[in-house]
Design a protein around this motif. Structure first.
Motif, mmCIF file in Angstrom:
data_model
loop_
_atom_site.group_PDB
_atom_site.id
_atom_site.type_symbol
_atom_site.label_atom_id
_atom_site.label_comp_id
_atom_site.label_asym_id
_atom_site.label_seq_id
_atom_site.Cartn_x
_atom_site.Cartn_y
_atom_site.Cartn_z
ATOM 1 N N ASP A 44 17.669 -4.666 91.403
ATOM 2 C CA ASP A 44 16.346 -5.289 91.298
ATOM 3 C C ASP A 44 16.185 -6.607 92.054
ATOM 4 O O ASP A 44 15.233 -7.341 91.816
ATOM 5 C CB ASP A 44 15.943 -5.474 89.832
ATOM 6 C CG ASP A 44 15.788 -4.142 89.113
ATOM 7 O OD1 ASP A 44 15.267 -3.193 89.741
ATOM 8 O OD2 ASP A 44 16.190 -4.047 87.942
ATOM 9 N N VAL A 45 17.093 -6.913 92.961
ATOM 10 C CA VAL A 45 16.943 -8.074 93.842
ATOM 11 C C VAL A 45 16.638 -7.537 95.236
ATOM 12 O O VAL A 45 17.406 -6.744 95.782
ATOM 13 C CB VAL A 45 18.217 -8.949 93.864
ATOM 14 C CG1 VAL A 45 18.066 -10.094 94.846
ATOM 15 C CG2 VAL A 45 18.534 -9.462 92.470
ATOM 16 N N ARG A 46 15.490 -7.962 95.802
ATOM 17 C CA ARG A 46 15.055 -7.436 97.093
ATOM 18 C C ARG A 46 15.676 -8.229 98.234
ATOM 19 O O ARG A 46 15.725 -9.460 98.207
ATOM 20 C CB ARG A 46 13.533 -7.491 97.218
ATOM 21 C CG ARG A 46 13.012 -6.823 98.489
ATOM 22 C CD ARG A 46 11.503 -6.698 98.480
ATOM 23 N NE ARG A 46 10.817 -7.942 98.234
ATOM 24 C CZ ARG A 46 10.477 -8.800 99.199
ATOM 25 N NH1 ARG A 46 10.743 -8.558 100.444
ATOM 26 N NH2 ARG A 46 9.852 -9.918 98.871
ATOM 27 N N TYR A 47 16.126 -7.492 99.243
ATOM 28 C CA TYR A 47 16.696 -8.077 100.452
ATOM 29 C C TYR A 47 15.874 -7.591 101.640
ATOM 30 O O TYR A 47 15.495 -6.421 101.699
ATOM 31 C CB TYR A 47 18.170 -7.683 100.607
ATOM 32 C CG TYR A 47 19.009 -8.154 99.448
ATOM 33 C CD1 TYR A 47 19.545 -9.434 99.436
ATOM 34 C CD2 TYR A 47 19.219 -7.341 98.339
ATOM 35 C CE1 TYR A 47 20.286 -9.890 98.353
ATOM 36 C CE2 TYR A 47 19.962 -7.784 97.253
ATOM 37 C CZ TYR A 47 20.494 -9.050 97.268
ATOM 38 O OH TYR A 47 21.224 -9.498 96.197
ATOM 39 N N GLU A 48 15.607 -8.503 102.568
ATOM 40 C CA GLU A 48 14.746 -8.212 103.714
ATOM 41 C C GLU A 48 15.539 -8.222 105.013
ATOM 42 O O GLU A 48 16.647 -8.745 105.065
ATOM 43 C CB GLU A 48 13.649 -9.276 103.823
ATOM 44 C CG GLU A 48 12.766 -9.401 102.617
ATOM 45 C CD GLU A 48 11.717 -10.477 102.797
ATOM 46 O OE1 GLU A 48 11.966 -11.458 103.536
ATOM 47 O OE2 GLU A 48 10.635 -10.334 102.207
ATOM 48 N N HIS A 49 14.911 -7.675 106.048
ATOM 49 C CA HIS A 49 15.438 -7.711 107.418
ATOM 50 C C HIS A 49 16.878 -7.200 107.487
ATOM 51 O O HIS A 49 17.742 -7.837 108.086
ATOM 52 C CB HIS A 49 15.363 -9.126 108.006
ATOM 53 C CG HIS A 49 13.999 -9.721 107.970
ATOM 54 N ND1 HIS A 49 12.961 -9.256 108.734
ATOM 55 C CD2 HIS A 49 13.504 -10.753 107.233
ATOM 56 C CE1 HIS A 49 11.880 -9.975 108.496
ATOM 57 N NE2 HIS A 49 12.178 -10.886 107.588
ATOM 58 N N LEU A 50 17.145 -6.074 106.851
ATOM 59 C CA LEU A 50 18.509 -5.582 106.780
ATOM 60 C C LEU A 50 18.872 -4.721 107.987
ATOM 61 O O LEU A 50 18.316 -3.654 108.190
ATOM 62 C CB LEU A 50 18.720 -4.777 105.493
ATOM 63 C CG LEU A 50 18.709 -5.629 104.234
ATOM 64 C CD1 LEU A 50 18.762 -4.759 102.996
ATOM 65 C CD2 LEU A 50 19.862 -6.613 104.236
ATOM 66 N N ASP A 51 19.803 -5.232 108.763
ATOM 67 C CA ASP A 51 20.379 -4.441 109.840
ATOM 68 C C ASP A 51 21.742 -3.947 109.367
ATOM 69 O O ASP A 51 22.176 -4.235 108.253
ATOM 70 C CB ASP A 51 20.490 -5.243 111.144
ATOM 71 C CG ASP A 51 21.378 -6.467 111.021
ATOM 72 O OD1 ASP A 51 22.152 -6.580 110.044
ATOM 73 O OD2 ASP A 51 21.306 -7.333 111.904
ATOM 74 N N ARG A 52 22.425 -3.204 110.192
ATOM 75 C CA ARG A 52 23.691 -2.568 109.820
ATOM 76 C C ARG A 52 24.721 -3.579 109.306
ATOM 77 O O ARG A 52 25.295 -3.398 108.234
ATOM 78 C CB ARG A 52 24.240 -1.818 111.037
ATOM 79 C CG ARG A 52 25.565 -1.143 110.796
ATOM 80 C CD ARG A 52 26.075 -0.463 112.053
ATOM 81 N NE ARG A 52 27.300 0.200 112.127
ATOM 82 C CZ ARG A 52 28.169 0.549 111.207
ATOM 83 N NH1 ARG A 52 27.943 0.264 109.989
ATOM 84 N NH2 ARG A 52 29.281 1.188 111.450
ATOM 85 N N ASP A 53 24.962 -4.638 110.053
ATOM 86 C CA ASP A 53 25.986 -5.607 109.673
ATOM 87 C C ASP A 53 25.635 -6.348 108.388
ATOM 88 O O ASP A 53 26.487 -6.537 107.519
ATOM 89 C CB ASP A 53 26.232 -6.610 110.806
ATOM 90 C CG ASP A 53 26.871 -5.959 112.021
ATOM 91 O OD1 ASP A 53 27.554 -4.928 111.866
ATOM 92 O OD2 ASP A 53 26.683 -6.494 113.129
ATOM 93 N N ARG A 54 24.398 -6.764 108.269
ATOM 94 C CA ARG A 54 23.971 -7.494 107.072
ATOM 95 C C ARG A 54 24.022 -6.590 105.843
ATOM 96 O O ARG A 54 24.449 -7.012 104.768
ATOM 97 C CB ARG A 54 22.568 -8.056 107.280
ATOM 98 C CG ARG A 54 22.152 -8.962 106.155
ATOM 99 C CD ARG A 54 21.011 -9.874 106.545
ATOM 100 N NE ARG A 54 20.667 -10.642 105.376
ATOM 101 C CZ ARG A 54 19.515 -10.533 104.713
ATOM 102 N NH1 ARG A 54 18.587 -9.724 105.135
ATOM 103 N NH2 ARG A 54 19.284 -11.248 103.640
ATOM 104 N N LEU A 55 23.617 -5.327 106.011
ATOM 105 C CA LEU A 55 23.647 -4.393 104.895
ATOM 106 C C LEU A 55 25.085 -4.112 104.457
ATOM 107 O O LEU A 55 25.379 -4.120 103.259
ATOM 108 C CB LEU A 55 22.931 -3.094 105.270
ATOM 109 C CG LEU A 55 22.910 -2.006 104.203
ATOM 110 C CD1 LEU A 55 22.332 -2.514 102.883
ATOM 111 C CD2 LEU A 55 22.135 -0.802 104.710
#
Length: 80
Positions: free
Chosen positions: A59-70
């Motif tokens: 339930d915590v939203r994460y934005e702008h997720l690319d491969r490395d960040r994800l």
């Protein structure tokens, strides 16, 4: 502890990378034997398209997720 990953399936997030992110998450869960403790679900657009692609973990939203960040996020939230 059970975890929940929610992937925005809205057209904007999907086009910006969530199509690939879903496969990455599925592979990560399988490779780390986490399928039995993580619920992976899709969701309709939440109206936060400008920050896409959006994914929520517990339930915590994460934005702008690319491969490395994800991958980094999955490791920190699910393996540590």
């Amino acid at each position: 502890m059970r975890h929940k990953i929610t992937v925005c399936m809205g057209s904007s997030c999907f086009a910006r990378g969530n199509e690939k992110n879903i496969r990455l998450i599925q592979d990560f869960l399988r490779d780390h034997d986490l399928c039995s403790v993580v619920d992976l679900v899709g969701a309709r657009c939440s109206g936060e398209c400008g920050g896409g692609p959006n994914i929520s973990i517990d339930d915590v939203r994460y934005e702008h997720l690319d491969r490395d960040r994800l991958l980094s996020l999955l490791r920190s939230k699910l393996l540590d």
